[in-house]
Write a protein that holds these residues in place. Structure first.
Motif, mmCIF file in Angstrom:
data_model
loop_
_atom_site.group_PDB
_atom_site.id
_atom_site.type_symbol
_atom_site.label_atom_id
_atom_site.label_comp_id
_atom_site.label_asym_id
_atom_site.label_seq_id
_atom_site.Cartn_x
_atom_site.Cartn_y
_atom_site.Cartn_z
ATOM 1 N N PRO A 9 0.833 -1.201 0.000
ATOM 2 C CA PRO A 9 0.000 0.000 0.000
ATOM 3 C C PRO A 9 0.872 1.258 0.000
ATOM 4 O O PRO A 9 1.844 1.337 0.745
ATOM 5 C CB PRO A 9 -0.797 -0.125 1.304
ATOM 6 N N GLY A 10 0.538 2.205 -0.875
ATOM 7 C CA GLY A 10 1.301 3.455 -0.957
ATOM 8 C C GLY A 10 2.282 3.500 -2.116
ATOM 9 O O GLY A 10 2.854 4.543 -2.415
ATOM 10 N N THR A 11 2.492 2.359 -2.789
ATOM 11 C CA THR A 11 3.432 2.360 -3.913
ATOM 12 C C THR A 11 2.837 3.042 -5.147
ATOM 13 O O THR A 11 3.560 3.312 -6.109
ATOM 14 C CB THR A 11 3.900 0.924 -4.273
ATOM 15 N N GLY A 12 1.539 3.299 -5.119
ATOM 16 C CA GLY A 12 0.930 4.077 -6.214
ATOM 17 C C GLY A 12 0.152 3.258 -7.234
ATOM 18 O O GLY A 12 -0.057 3.714 -8.359
ATOM 19 N N LYS A 13 -0.306 2.090 -6.821
ATOM 20 C CA LYS A 13 -1.029 1.203 -7.744
ATOM 21 C C LYS A 13 -2.307 1.848 -8.289
ATOM 22 O O LYS A 13 -2.563 1.833 -9.488
ATOM 23 C CB LYS A 13 -1.420 -0.111 -7.036
ATOM 24 N N THR A 14 -3.113 2.389 -7.366
ATOM 25 C CA THR A 14 -4.400 2.954 -7.775
ATOM 26 C C THR A 14 -4.184 4.138 -8.717
ATOM 27 O O THR A 14 -4.820 4.229 -9.775
ATOM 28 C CB THR A 14 -5.189 3.436 -6.530
ATOM 29 N N THR A 15 -3.259 5.021 -8.334
ATOM 30 C CA THR A 15 -3.003 6.230 -9.118
ATOM 31 C C THR A 15 -2.510 5.878 -10.521
ATOM 32 O O THR A 15 -3.019 6.393 -11.521
ATOM 33 C CB THR A 15 -1.949 7.099 -8.399
ATOM 34 N N ALA A 16 -1.533 4.981 -10.605
ATOM 35 C CA ALA A 16 -0.942 4.640 -11.915
ATOM 36 C C ALA A 16 -1.943 3.896 -12.799
ATOM 37 O O ALA A 16 -2.018 4.159 -14.008
ATOM 38 C CB ALA A 16 0.318 3.805 -11.712
ATOM 39 N N GLU A 98 6.018 8.581 3.891
ATOM 40 C CA GLU A 98 5.513 9.949 3.681
ATOM 41 C C GLU A 98 4.218 9.942 2.877
ATOM 42 O O GLU A 98 3.255 10.636 3.212
ATOM 43 C CB GLU A 98 6.548 10.787 2.909
ATOM 44 N N ARG A 99 4.193 9.129 1.811
ATOM 45 C CA ARG A 99 2.981 9.064 0.982
ATOM 46 C C ARG A 99 1.785 8.593 1.798
ATOM 47 O O ARG A 99 0.682 9.126 1.680
ATOM 48 C CB ARG A 99 3.187 8.090 -0.186
ATOM 49 N N LEU A 100 2.030 7.587 2.656
ATOM 50 C CA LEU A 100 0.914 7.027 3.440
ATOM 51 C C LEU A 100 0.427 8.018 4.495
ATOM 52 O O LEU A 100 -0.784 8.150 4.718
ATOM 53 C CB LEU A 100 1.325 5.695 4.076
ATOM 54 N N ASP A 139 10.328 0.634 -9.911
ATOM 55 C CA ASP A 139 10.623 1.512 -8.778
ATOM 56 C C ASP A 139 9.957 2.869 -9.026
ATOM 57 O O ASP A 139 10.361 3.624 -9.905
ATOM 58 C CB ASP A 139 12.137 1.673 -8.620
ATOM 59 N N THR A 140 8.941 3.177 -8.234
ATOM 60 C CA THR A 140 8.146 4.400 -8.445
ATOM 61 C C THR A 140 8.675 5.578 -7.632
ATOM 62 O O THR A 140 8.113 6.672 -7.722
ATOM 63 C CB THR A 140 6.681 4.182 -8.021
ATOM 64 N N THR A 141 9.748 5.367 -6.836
ATOM 65 C CA THR A 141 10.188 6.399 -5.889
ATOM 66 C C THR A 141 10.331 7.768 -6.552
ATOM 67 O O THR A 141 9.835 8.761 -6.034
ATOM 68 C CB THR A 141 11.536 6.009 -5.234
ATOM 69 N N LEU A 143 9.417 8.396 -9.840
ATOM 70 C CA LEU A 143 8.637 8.431 -11.083
ATOM 71 C C LEU A 143 7.285 9.086 -10.843
ATOM 72 O O LEU A 143 6.602 8.769 -9.865
ATOM 73 C CB LEU A 143 8.379 7.015 -11.612
ATOM 74 N N ALA A 144 6.887 9.966 -11.744
ATOM 75 C CA ALA A 144 5.543 10.534 -11.670
ATOM 76 C C ALA A 144 4.544 9.451 -12.082
ATOM 77 O O ALA A 144 4.908 8.519 -12.809
ATOM 78 C CB ALA A 144 5.450 11.728 -12.607
ATOM 79 N N PRO A 145 3.290 9.579 -11.625
ATOM 80 C CA PRO A 145 2.298 8.549 -11.961
ATOM 81 C C PRO A 145 2.197 8.254 -13.459
ATOM 82 O O PRO A 145 2.049 7.094 -13.848
ATOM 83 C CB PRO A 145 0.983 9.133 -11.428
HETATM 84 N N1 LIG Z 1 4.277 8.117 -8.585
HETATM 85 C C1 LIG Z 1 3.920 8.799 -7.498
HETATM 86 N N2 LIG Z 1 4.699 9.787 -7.030
HETATM 87 C C2 LIG Z 1 4.344 10.477 -5.916
HETATM 88 N N3 LIG Z 1 3.212 10.256 -5.195
HETATM 89 C C3 LIG Z 1 2.392 9.281 -5.616
HETATM 90 C C4 LIG Z 1 2.703 8.499 -6.778
HETATM 91 N N4 LIG Z 1 1.710 7.593 -6.944
HETATM 92 C C5 LIG Z 1 0.845 7.796 -5.940
HETATM 93 N N5 LIG Z 1 1.228 8.802 -5.150
HETATM 94 C C6 LIG Z 1 0.543 9.305 -3.934
HETATM 95 O O1 LIG Z 1 0.797 8.343 -2.918
HETATM 96 C C7 LIG Z 1 -0.391 7.989 -2.224
HETATM 97 C C8 LIG Z 1 -0.671 6.513 -2.419
HETATM 98 O O2 LIG Z 1 -1.030 6.269 -3.785
HETATM 99 P P1 LIG Z 1 -2.071 5.141 -4.174
HETATM 100 O O3 LIG Z 1 -2.203 5.163 -5.662
HETATM 101 O O4 LIG Z 1 -3.322 5.270 -3.364
HETATM 102 O O5 LIG Z 1 -1.271 3.836 -3.718
HETATM 103 P P2 LIG Z 1 -1.783 2.305 -3.567
HETATM 104 O O6 LIG Z 1 -2.977 2.138 -4.466
HETATM 105 O O7 LIG Z 1 -0.604 1.493 -4.007
HETATM 106 O O8 LIG Z 1 -2.080 2.137 -2.097
HETATM 107 C C9 LIG Z 1 -1.496 8.876 -2.778
HETATM 108 O O9 LIG Z 1 -1.678 9.957 -1.900
HETATM 109 C C10 LIG Z 1 -0.964 9.323 -4.114
HETATM 110 O O10 LIG Z 1 -1.411 10.612 -4.449
#
Ligand SMILES: Nc1ncnc2c1ncn2[C@@H]1O[C@H](COP(=O)(O)OP(=O)(O)O)[C@@H](O)[C@H]1O
Length: 174
Positions: A9-16, A98-100, A139-141, A143-145
């Protein structure tokens, strides 16, 4: 082609994967939404305020769903299902934490997930269940979505070589 997009959780799966859905013709299935809509959870863990997914129920739903054969399946559980390829999103534990926290998770949950990410838990599960030849680490650290979405598109298209074990966050634990 069915591709799992998994990761801590927090790696950005939903966003990407939302980017992927908006910008490509790919079918994206968020398993969390399926779990809620179909009530495919077995019990509620009151302490952690989370639902325990009914993995057999979700697998049966995926078997029956017409659109799920050729799709991107997004969830931190996606690697537990029958898929052709597994993309494992990674994020440096400090950045992940930090993202979480920014997303409103508790300190405890954020640090638990950061530790799990440092220990490669999901990557190890993905490799164990699907083999090295089917796993693609991203590695998404830094990388923009949209860049993550481009990498995912390449995984689906077969334009990337499998990769696992290249990302190493173990130093974070020392
Ligand atoms: N590539 C990225 N770079 C920076 N922040 C991101 C990135 N992808 C997602 N985020 C932010 O990190 C948080 C977690 O993203 P989310 O897509 O919900 O992750 P997951 O679905 O893996 O739990 C959100 O607040 C989102 O805005």
């Amino acid at each position: 082609m069915r591709v799992a997009v998994t990761g801590t959780p927090g790696t950005g799966k939903t966003t990407a994967t939302e980017r992927l859905r908006e910008e490509t013709d790919l079918e994206v299935i968020h398993l969390n939404e399926v779990l809620e809509e179909e009530e495919l959870y077995t019990e509620v863990d009151a302490d952690r305020e989370s639902k325990i997914a009914d993995l057999d129920g979700l697998a049966a739903w995926l078997d029956d769903a017409e659109d799920a054969e050729d799709a991107v399946i997004e969830s931190h559980l996606a690697h537990h299902f029958e898929v052709d390829r597994v993309a494992v999103l990674r994020c440096h534990p400090e950045t992940l934490e930090e993202r979480l926290l920014e997303r409103g998770e508790t300190e405890a949950k954020a640090s638990e997930n950061a530790e799990s990410e440092a220990l490669d838990v999901i990557l190890a599960e993905a490799v164990e269940e699907h083999g090295l030849e089917s796993v693609y680490e991203i590695d998404t650290t830094d990388l923009a979505p949209e860049a993550v979405a481009t990498e995912l598109e390449a995984v689906v298209a077969g334009d990337r070589e499998p990769s696992a074990g290249e990302v190493d966050f173990v130093g974070y634990l020392e």
